[in-house]
Design a protein around this motif. Structure first.
Motif, PDB file in Angstrom:
ATOM      1  N   VAL A  23       0.889  -1.079   0.020  1.00 15.84           N
ATOM      2  CA  VAL A  23      -0.039   0.107   0.055  1.00 15.84           C
ATOM      3  C   VAL A  23       0.849   1.322   0.104  1.00 15.84           C
ATOM      4  CG1 VAL A  23      -1.770   1.187   1.131  1.00 15.84           C
ATOM      5  CG2 VAL A  23      -1.658  -1.146   1.322  1.00 15.84           C
ATOM      6  N   ASP A  24       0.758   2.259  -1.037  1.00 17.81           N
ATOM      7  CA  ASP A  24       1.429   3.443  -1.339  1.00 17.81           C
ATOM      8  C   ASP A  24       1.250   4.354  -0.264  1.00 17.81           C
ATOM      9  OD1 ASP A  24       2.758   2.109  -3.345  1.00 17.81           O
ATOM     10  OD2 ASP A  24       1.453   2.942  -4.837  1.00 17.81           O
ATOM     11  N   ASP A  25      -0.178   4.783   0.114  1.00 19.49           N
ATOM     12  CA  ASP A  25      -0.625   5.817   0.767  1.00 19.49           C
ATOM     13  C   ASP A  25      -0.431   5.629   2.369  1.00 19.49           C
ATOM     14  OD1 ASP A  25      -1.737   8.564   1.328  1.00 19.49           O
ATOM     15  OD2 ASP A  25      -3.497   7.165   2.193  1.00 19.49           O
ATOM     16  N   PRO A  26       0.201   6.290   3.230  1.00 16.37           N
ATOM     17  CA  PRO A  26       0.642   5.954   4.708  1.00 16.37           C
ATOM     18  C   PRO A  26      -0.871   5.907   5.246  1.00 16.37           C
ATOM     19  CG  PRO A  26       2.071   7.664   3.732  1.00 16.37           C
ATOM     20  CD  PRO A  26       1.054   7.413   2.838  1.00 16.37           C
ATOM     21  N   ALA A  27      -1.655   6.665   5.065  1.00 17.47           N
ATOM     22  CA  ALA A  27      -3.030   7.042   5.996  1.00 17.47           C
ATOM     23  C   ALA A  27      -3.830   5.840   5.413  1.00 17.47           C
ATOM     24  CB  ALA A  27      -3.708   8.178   5.557  1.00 17.47           C
ATOM     25  N   THR A  28      -3.815   5.364   4.143  1.00 14.39           N
ATOM     26  CA  THR A  28      -4.555   4.132   3.724  1.00 14.39           C
ATOM     27  C   THR A  28      -3.758   2.858   4.525  1.00 14.39           C
ATOM     28  OG1 THR A  28      -5.499   5.124   1.811  1.00 14.39           O
ATOM     29  CG2 THR A  28      -5.365   3.144   1.692  1.00 14.39           C
TER      30      THR A  28
END
Length: 499
Positions: free
Chosen positions: A276-281
């Motif tokens: 998963v690229d996005d830290p929040a996701t």
């Protein structure tokens, strides 16, 4: 085998034509029990695999384990077979073992009651009433859909479907799609439909631990090896069984002694970070409960699907469903064309096991009985107070290994009881309360060893747990369960002639 379709009375009636019912019927036939009727409300054999036809449906343990030991196939296309191959396998089983004459599809059971004077079960079905000396419930846990209790669920103006009742007439191409749920089913559906929809919103209540899946095509060479080279099939099955045993029964039931879940949890976190690229996701997709509290999943593209621009993860709770979409607790309205409910199944619900009222001679309803006194059985197969009744997938019978292992264990138990009843010319067989209590005490004594006692499990929203906080698994290794299913003391049952 004789044609039993027109006879109103049968020695044995089996409810369910999934692999539980088919496997039990085969075991009975091998033991000389031929007067068997199998009823199912579906339109073909396979149970879970007949009902669940959603995109991406596949087994989540290796195909080498997900089959009967006596009917191993060398024709699986992958190490984790797709659902269509399981449906075909069920049809092959019916053909190979001559079960067709015993099957009655499109027949739903409405209720069953036992009469001690005649020592028979009266069974009401949508196709007429039948009676039986012995009644076996072989309904599986992943066939009866569980709908979410959300305000306005009937008001949505677009197409709505539960994953277990997938409507293949509904096109998702270019549509705004919402899917409620992030369990094992959603993990398979999401990567399959994401490329074709305009936008996909995944509404998550609780994240799921997701690990990579050792899924690969077997190819012609692999299938040829399994089918023609001596020993290859046996080695593949042994390796598969060992893998399955190590990843659930041992770690889940003996967590305090074998704390391997901690290592798997570290690996799972690394997998999420890599996918998963996005830290929040990434943070939102990372569970806060211990691995094992809830059924984990295995998939190679679920997590990475959230890197797509047309896929959004929504963690605000669903407040209501409106005619045009879903309103979440943060006040946002998510407009949708299609709503998919990946909300699981009735597993430990009061109306799930069995799915119909079942009463003993004194009028005691089994579901009410279990609801009042919590689940209790003898090896997950019989319950004191309910003579001549057996369950293949009963509480405290399944240890988490291959479902087919459970079926073979339960079938062996049932055959042993019925064979003894036939030898004694007994028309009634019932487990004794003392034997049941001894079994339950032994199983519950192991509860402190299980991963399910981890305090973090309280936030897992796991279907493993009943409303009382119990996890009705058989806390044992597969070898122990297999041994005891075939070697229990026959004095644990009371046999009698018709009164």
């Amino acid at each position: 085998m004789p044609d039993v379709s027109a006879r109103p009375h049968h020695e044995i009636v089996i409810v369910g034509a999934g692999f539980s019912g088919l496997g039990t019927a085969i075991a009975l036939a091998k033991a000389g029990f031929d007067d068997v009727l199998i009823v199912d409300d579906g339109d073909g054999p396979g149970g879970t695999w007949q009902w669940n036809t959603y995109p991406g449906v596949a087994v989540d343990i290796p195909s080498f384990s997900y089959q009967f030991s006596f009917a191993q196939r060398s024709t699986w296309s992958r190490s984790y077979a797709p659902g269509s191959e399981l449906r075909a396998y069920a049809e092959q089983i019916v053909e190979e073992y001559g079960l067709g004459a015993h099957l009655r599809f499109g027949t739903r059971v409405h209720g069953a009651s036992f009469d001690v004077k005649s020592a028979q079960w009266s069974i009401s079905t949508s196709g007429g009433d039948v009676t039986a000396r012995w009644l076996i419930h072989a309904g599986g846990p992943l066939s009866q859909p569980k709908l979410p209790d959300i305000a306005g669920i009937d008001s949505f103006g677009g197409a709505t479907m539960h994953t277990s009742r997938w409507d293949h007439e509904v096109s998702l191409a270019g549509k705004r799609v919402g899917i409620i749920g992030t369990g094992a089913t959603a993990v398979q559906v999401v990567p399959e439909i994401a490329p074709e929809v305009e936008h996909l919103t995944v509404f998550q209540r609780t994240p799921i631990w997701c690990l990579p899946k050792p899924d690969f095509p077997l190819g012609r060479v692999g299938r040829a090896g399994l089918g023609r080279v001596p020993g290859v099939r046996q080695v593949a099955r042994l390796a598969s069984q060992t893998f399955v045993e190590a990843t659930f029964p041992v770690l889940a039931h003996f967590h305090r002694w074998v704390p391997g879940t901690a290592a798997l949890q570290v690996a799972a976190r690394r997998y999420i970070a890599a996918q998963v690229d996005d830290p929040a996701t990434r943070e939102a997709l990372t569970p806060k409960y211990a691995l094992g509290c809830k059924r984990p999943s295995f998939h190679n593209s679920y997590l990475s699907t959230f890197n797509r621009e047309n896929v959004a993860l929504q963690t605000a709770s669903v407040e209501a469903i409106t005619p045009t979409g879903i309103r979440t607790a943060d006040g946002d309205l998510h407009e949708l064309d299609v709503l998919i409910l990946a909300t699981g199944f009735k597993v430990t619900d009061k109306d799930a096991l069995p799915t119909y009222p079942l009463t003993s001679d004194d009028g005691t309803d089994l579901a009410e009985h279990w609801d009042a006194a919590r689940f209790h059985t003898y090896q997950g197969v019989t319950t004191a107070g309910f003579p001549n009744f057996f369950t293949v997938f009963g509480p405290y019978g399944y240890n988490g290994a291959s479902f087919f292992t459970l079926v073979e264990n339960s079938a062996a138990h049932i055959v042993r009881v019925l064979s003894e009843a036939r030898r004694l010319r007994a028309s009634v067989a019932e487990v004794t309360p003392a034997a049941q209590e001894k079994y339950m005490s032994a199983i519950l004594e192991r509860r402190p060893l299980q991963v399910f006692t981890d305090p973090s499990c309280a936030s897992a929203n796991s279907y493993y747990f009943t409303k009382n906080g119990d996890v009705p698994f058989r806390a044992s290794t597969t070898l122990e369960a297999s041994w005891r299913s075939r070697r229990f003391d026959l004095n644990d049952y009371a046999f009698a002639e018709r009164s």
